[in-house]
Design a protein around this motif. Sequence first.
Motif, PDB file in Angstrom:
ATOM      1  N   GLN A 108      23.833 -14.017  70.318  1.00  0.00           N
ATOM      2  CA  GLN A 108      24.755 -13.839  69.204  1.00  0.00           C
ATOM      3  C   GLN A 108      23.968 -13.468  67.944  1.00  0.00           C
ATOM      4  OE1 GLN A 108      28.053 -14.061  69.753  1.00  0.00           O
ATOM      5  NE2 GLN A 108      27.634 -14.536  71.892  1.00  0.00           N
ATOM      6  N   MET A 109      24.248 -12.292  67.399  1.00  0.00           N
ATOM      7  CA  MET A 109      23.534 -11.799  66.217  1.00  0.00           C
ATOM      8  C   MET A 109      24.498 -11.620  65.053  1.00  0.00           C
ATOM      9  SD  MET A 109      20.539 -11.719  67.539  1.00  0.00           S
ATOM     10  CE  MET A 109      19.748 -11.147  66.051  1.00  0.00           C
ATOM     11  N   SER A 110      25.331 -12.630  64.813  1.00  0.00           N
ATOM     12  CA  SER A 110      26.369 -12.510  63.785  1.00  0.00           C
ATOM     13  C   SER A 110      25.789 -12.363  62.382  1.00  0.00           C
ATOM     14  CB  SER A 110      27.304 -13.721  63.832  1.00  0.00           C
ATOM     15  OG  SER A 110      26.585 -14.925  63.643  1.00  0.00           O
ATOM     16  N   SER A 111      24.522 -12.784  62.187  1.00  0.00           N
ATOM     17  CA  SER A 111      23.928 -12.707  60.853  1.00  0.00           C
ATOM     18  C   SER A 111      23.323 -11.332  60.559  1.00  0.00           C
ATOM     19  CB  SER A 111      22.844 -13.778  60.690  1.00  0.00           C
ATOM     20  OG  SER A 111      21.774 -13.548  61.590  1.00  0.00           O
ATOM     21  N   VAL A 112      23.345 -10.442  61.556  1.00  0.00           N
ATOM     22  CA  VAL A 112      22.755  -9.114  61.381  1.00  0.00           C
ATOM     23  C   VAL A 112      23.856  -8.070  61.253  1.00  0.00           C
ATOM     24  CG1 VAL A 112      21.298  -7.327  62.411  1.00  0.00           C
ATOM     25  CG2 VAL A 112      20.692  -9.744  62.682  1.00  0.00           C
ATOM     26  N   ASP A 113      23.817  -7.312  60.181  1.00  0.00           N
ATOM     27  CA  ASP A 113      24.752  -6.216  59.978  1.00  0.00           C
ATOM     28  C   ASP A 113      24.097  -4.931  60.484  1.00  0.00           C
ATOM     29  OD1 ASP A 113      26.132  -3.962  58.687  1.00  0.00           O
ATOM     30  OD2 ASP A 113      27.190  -5.501  57.558  1.00  0.00           O
ATOM     31  N   PRO A 114      24.804  -4.134  61.316  1.00  0.00           N
ATOM     32  CA  PRO A 114      24.213  -2.884  61.824  1.00  0.00           C
ATOM     33  C   PRO A 114      23.648  -1.996  60.720  1.00  0.00           C
ATOM     34  CG  PRO A 114      26.288  -3.338  62.940  1.00  0.00           C
ATOM     35  CD  PRO A 114      26.155  -4.360  61.859  1.00  0.00           C
ATOM     36  N   GLU A 147      16.484 -23.847  60.164  1.00  0.00           N
ATOM     37  CA  GLU A 147      16.287 -22.724  59.263  1.00  0.00           C
ATOM     38  C   GLU A 147      16.166 -21.457  60.103  1.00  0.00           C
ATOM     39  OE1 GLU A 147      16.420 -22.803  56.135  1.00  0.00           O
ATOM     40  OE2 GLU A 147      16.163 -24.904  55.576  1.00  0.00           O
ATOM     41  N   ASP A 148      16.603 -20.346  59.563  1.00  0.00           N
ATOM     42  CA  ASP A 148      16.415 -19.082  60.244  1.00  0.00           C
ATOM     43  C   ASP A 148      14.910 -18.829  60.350  1.00  0.00           C
ATOM     44  OD1 ASP A 148      15.973 -16.206  60.569  1.00  0.00           O
ATOM     45  OD2 ASP A 148      18.139 -16.047  60.362  1.00  0.00           O
ATOM     46  N   PRO A 149      14.381 -18.723  61.577  1.00  0.00           N
ATOM     47  CA  PRO A 149      12.925 -18.602  61.727  1.00  0.00           C
ATOM     48  C   PRO A 149      12.360 -17.349  61.071  1.00  0.00           C
ATOM     49  CG  PRO A 149      14.057 -18.178  63.811  1.00  0.00           C
ATOM     50  CD  PRO A 149      15.067 -18.739  62.870  1.00  0.00           C
ATOM     51  N   ILE A 150      13.108 -16.260  61.062  1.00  0.00           N
ATOM     52  CA  ILE A 150      12.599 -15.031  60.446  1.00  0.00           C
ATOM     53  C   ILE A 150      12.588 -15.150  58.932  1.00  0.00           C
ATOM     54  CG2 ILE A 150      12.988 -12.557  60.185  1.00  0.00           C
ATOM     55  CD1 ILE A 150      11.887 -13.481  62.911  1.00  0.00           C
ATOM     56  N   GLU A 151      13.648 -15.720  58.363  1.00  0.00           N
ATOM     57  CA  GLU A 151      13.675 -15.916  56.915  1.00  0.00           C
ATOM     58  C   GLU A 151      12.513 -16.812  56.489  1.00  0.00           C
ATOM     59  OE1 GLU A 151      15.490 -14.334  54.922  1.00  0.00           O
ATOM     60  OE2 GLU A 151      17.089 -13.527  56.189  1.00  0.00           O
ATOM     61  N   GLU A 152      12.244 -17.842  57.291  1.00  0.00           N
ATOM     62  CA  GLU A 152      11.122 -18.722  56.980  1.00  0.00           C
ATOM     63  C   GLU A 152       9.795 -17.998  57.146  1.00  0.00           C
ATOM     64  OE1 GLU A 152      11.361 -22.138  55.834  1.00  0.00           O
ATOM     65  OE2 GLU A 152      13.229 -21.071  55.424  1.00  0.00           O
ATOM     66  N   LEU A 153       9.699 -17.156  58.191  1.00  0.00           N
ATOM     67  CA  LEU A 153       8.465 -16.402  58.424  1.00  0.00           C
ATOM     68  C   LEU A 153       8.116 -15.517  57.236  1.00  0.00           C
ATOM     69  CD1 LEU A 153       6.220 -15.108  60.229  1.00  0.00           C
ATOM     70  CD2 LEU A 153       7.990 -13.512  61.024  1.00  0.00           C
ATOM     71  N   LEU A 154       9.119 -14.840  56.696  1.00  0.00           N
ATOM     72  CA  LEU A 154       8.873 -13.885  55.621  1.00  0.00           C
ATOM     73  C   LEU A 154       8.455 -14.557  54.316  1.00  0.00           C
ATOM     74  CD1 LEU A 154      11.771 -11.357  56.319  1.00  0.00           C
ATOM     75  CD2 LEU A 154       9.340 -11.115  56.856  1.00  0.00           C
ATOM     76  N   LYS A 155       8.551 -15.889  54.265  1.00  0.00           N
ATOM     77  CA  LYS A 155       8.094 -16.617  53.090  1.00  0.00           C
ATOM     78  C   LYS A 155       6.604 -16.957  53.179  1.00  0.00           C
ATOM     79  CE  LYS A 155      12.616 -18.867  52.469  1.00  0.00           C
ATOM     80  NZ  LYS A 155      13.323 -20.178  52.491  1.00  0.00           N
ATOM     81  N   LEU A 156       6.010 -16.743  54.343  1.00  0.00           N
ATOM     82  CA  LEU A 156       4.620 -17.106  54.547  1.00  0.00           C
ATOM     83  C   LEU A 156       3.679 -16.040  53.978  1.00  0.00           C
ATOM     84  CD1 LEU A 156       4.857 -18.378  58.245  1.00  0.00           C
ATOM     85  CD2 LEU A 156       4.958 -19.735  56.130  1.00  0.00           C
ATOM     86  N   GLU A 157       2.385 -16.324  54.081  1.00  0.00           N
ATOM     87  CA  GLU A 157       1.379 -15.389  53.605  1.00  0.00           C
ATOM     88  C   GLU A 157       1.452 -14.100  54.421  1.00  0.00           C
ATOM     89  OE1 GLU A 157       0.930 -18.439  54.524  1.00  0.00           O
ATOM     90  OE2 GLU A 157      -0.330 -19.565  53.124  1.00  0.00           O
ATOM     91  N   SER A 193      19.312   0.835  57.511  1.00  0.00           N
ATOM     92  CA  SER A 193      18.666   0.891  56.194  1.00  0.00           C
ATOM     93  C   SER A 193      17.218   0.412  56.219  1.00  0.00           C
ATOM     94  CB  SER A 193      19.469   0.052  55.187  1.00  0.00           C
ATOM     95  OG  SER A 193      20.791   0.527  55.069  1.00  0.00           O
ATOM     96  N   GLN A 194      16.707   0.143  57.424  1.00  0.00           N
ATOM     97  CA  GLN A 194      15.314  -0.259  57.621  1.00  0.00           C
ATOM     98  C   GLN A 194      14.993  -1.596  56.963  1.00  0.00           C
ATOM     99  OE1 GLN A 194      12.536   2.979  56.822  1.00  0.00           O
ATOM    100  NE2 GLN A 194      13.960   4.514  57.594  1.00  0.00           N
ATOM    101  N   ASP A 195      15.944  -2.527  57.053  1.00  0.00           N
ATOM    102  CA  ASP A 195      15.727  -3.884  56.557  1.00  0.00           C
ATOM    103  C   ASP A 195      14.852  -4.623  57.557  1.00  0.00           C
ATOM    104  OD1 ASP A 195      16.232  -6.802  56.381  1.00  0.00           O
ATOM    105  OD2 ASP A 195      17.553  -6.228  54.735  1.00  0.00           O
ATOM    106  N   ILE A 196      13.636  -4.959  57.165  1.00  0.00           N
ATOM    107  CA  ILE A 196      12.682  -5.541  58.107  1.00  0.00           C
ATOM    108  C   ILE A 196      13.148  -6.906  58.613  1.00  0.00           C
ATOM    109  CG2 ILE A 196      11.300  -6.529  56.237  1.00  0.00           C
ATOM    110  CD1 ILE A 196      10.146  -5.343  59.749  1.00  0.00           C
ATOM    111  N   ALA A 197      13.804  -7.700  57.764  1.00  0.00           N
ATOM    112  CA  ALA A 197      14.265  -9.019  58.196  1.00  0.00           C
ATOM    113  C   ALA A 197      15.304  -8.885  59.308  1.00  0.00           C
ATOM    114  CB  ALA A 197      14.852  -9.781  57.013  1.00  0.00           C
ATOM    115  N   ALA A 198      16.257  -7.967  59.135  1.00  0.00           N
ATOM    116  CA  ALA A 198      17.294  -7.768  60.154  1.00  0.00           C
ATOM    117  C   ALA A 198      16.683  -7.275  61.462  1.00  0.00           C
ATOM    118  CB  ALA A 198      18.343  -6.780  59.645  1.00  0.00           C
ATOM    119  N   THR A 199      15.764  -6.320  61.355  1.00  0.00           N
ATOM    120  CA  THR A 199      15.116  -5.789  62.561  1.00  0.00           C
ATOM    121  C   THR A 199      14.334  -6.875  63.282  1.00  0.00           C
ATOM    122  OG1 THR A 199      14.935  -3.626  61.485  1.00  0.00           O
ATOM    123  CG2 THR A 199      13.573  -4.003  63.432  1.00  0.00           C
TER     124      THR A 199
END
Length: 320
Positions: free
Chosen positions: A289-295, A196-206, A300-306
């Motif tokens: 490789q950061m293919s899942s991140v769009d510049p 799983e994407d660790p950041i996507e999983e992180l953002l689901k936590l408390e 746009s200050q997307d916290i998940a991408a940053t």
Amino acid sequence: MEADVFEYHKEEEPVDIETFHGGKQKMIQPSSLNDPKLEKLKEALVYWINSTLKPEHIVVQSLEEDLYDGLVLHHLLLRLAGVSLSVDEIALTSTAQLHKLEVTLEELNKRLGLQDSSEIKWNVKLIHNKDLLATIHLLVAMVRCFQPDLDLPTNVKVEAVVIEVSKNGIKTEVQAEVLTESSNAGSDSLGNTKREDPIEELLKLEPHKVNTVKKAILHFVNQNMSNMGLQVADMEKQFADGVILLLLIGQLEGFFIPIYDFNLTPVNPSEMLHNVTLALDLLNDSGLQMSSVDPQDIVSQDIAATLKILYALFRKHKGK
């Protein structure tokens, strides 16, 4: 692939029944070729190849047309595994191409741990015949082995036609072919474990757990930026223009980035986008490789991408 080296063959080549008389041939059902998930997987693999081989100035445009002669696979093996083979750099004749593929695939299969496996879904003949199904299976296996953290589209399946030719005639069968596993799939024979994407999983936590991780990453950032007299307090806003991100990458990766290559004081979204795009290119050059991140997401200050970018840098450099 660059036009001065490779010639395109736009017309679809007919299936040669004689080439697999007495055996089976599997190919993607034509109706599956326009599947959006398949297209995304192909695009992701092309992007991965081009990012990996950017220092070699090799550009792939088509998985079907650009890998059949062994040049790209040879260079991927060199870049990813540090293996240099005694083969011609450019093989122009069919005989030379087949020899190059044979040597390259033999070494690749060893690196993938598949030299004696019956589960290998590619061979010299299939790759040389521009078989898309075999080519994708090979590339996905290479990604899983050499860069397992790279995000590829999950749960990509196509319908494949299996053609069997015997003295009694031709038998066909349609079956589902899995190209990438679903995100909750277990381990497979190629080491494709659940990732799983660790950041996507992180953002689901408390929220307090998310804040703890953000503080750890910010501490890491500020530790490395302190000798430049810079301090980051707002992760979303301060990375949006790409300036601090570029300076951080240069500091961690040992890059010298000339001032004229980026906008030190960007005043509009276009200049910010230029900075962030340059930063992602530098990360790709360094092997992240950061293919899942769009510049645009960073601008746009997307916290998940940053967070994905900063977390990747944190993982690579936290112990240094």
